[in-house]
Design a protein around this motif. Structure first.
Motif, PDB file in Angstrom:
ATOM      1  N   VAL A 188      -7.662  -0.177   1.103  1.00  0.00           N
ATOM      2  CA  VAL A 188      -7.597  -0.069   2.560  1.00  0.00           C
ATOM      3  C   VAL A 188      -9.219   0.121   3.379  1.00  0.00           C
ATOM      4  N   TYR A 200      -8.618  -1.588   6.795  1.00  0.00           N
ATOM      5  CA  TYR A 200      -7.943  -0.716   7.788  1.00  0.00           C
ATOM      6  C   TYR A 200      -8.103  -0.011   8.414  1.00  0.00           C
ATOM      7  N   ALA A 211      -2.554   3.262   8.062  1.00  0.00           N
ATOM      8  CA  ALA A 211      -2.840   1.881   7.694  1.00  0.00           C
ATOM      9  C   ALA A 211      -1.982   0.382   8.893  1.00  0.00           C
ATOM     10  N   ASP A 265     -11.044   5.306  -0.769  1.00  0.00           N
ATOM     11  CA  ASP A 265      -9.434   4.591  -0.264  1.00  0.00           C
ATOM     12  C   ASP A 265      -8.763   5.474   0.061  1.00  0.00           C
ATOM     13  N   ALA A 303      -5.043   6.140  -0.387  1.00  0.00           N
ATOM     14  CA  ALA A 303      -3.976   4.984  -1.406  1.00  0.00           C
ATOM     15  C   ALA A 303      -4.171   4.340  -2.436  1.00  0.00           C
ATOM     16  N   VAL A 337       0.542  -1.326  -0.484  1.00  0.00           N
ATOM     17  CA  VAL A 337      -0.229   0.232   0.236  1.00  0.00           C
ATOM     18  C   VAL A 337       1.118   1.300  -0.179  1.00  0.00           C
TER      19      VAL A 337
END
Length: 120
Positions: A29, A32, A98, A77, A24, A2
């Motif tokens: 993500v 997360y 994250a 994201d 991201a 990532v």
């Protein structure tokens, strides 16, 4: 892997507002915990805020509670940080993160950081 890229930092007067974004890429993500840390000049990096995967649970450091708001858009994201009533002591490099747990005690990925400077 990532990659997290922050944007939106800059110079603002005390009492003003600023918004940060963290996008991201590489992989999603959405699962997360996402959040923000900051590192003031000459000090250690510190936790600022975090948001869980759904966006329904957030945590804030006492120093920013009531002034900062974290949010996320899983479709993009991206995580956001809205900072109001900024103070000179908010001056720091702000890092997107994250990872896992509510207050990001485990960070898997870091952004490169963006400078926020609050003048008095």
């Amino acid at each position: 892997q990532v990659q997290l890229v922050e944007s939106g930092g800059g110079l603002v007067q005390a009492g003003g507002s600023l918004s940060l974004s963290c996008a991201a890429s590489g992989r999603t993500v959405r699962s997360y915990v996402m959040g923000w840390f900051r590192q003031p000049p000459g000090k250690e990096r510190e936790f600022v805020t975090a948001i869980n995967w759904s966006g329904f649970t957030t945590d804030y450091a006492d120093s920013v509670k009531g002034r900062f708001t974290i949010s996320r858009d899983n479709a993009k994201d991206t995580v956001y940080l809205r900072m109001n009533s900024l103070k000179p002591e908010d001056t720091a490099v702000y890092y997107c993160a994250a990872g896992g747990s509510r207050r990001l005690s485990r960070v898997d990925y870091w952004g490169q950081g963006t400078q926020v400077t609050v003048s008095s």
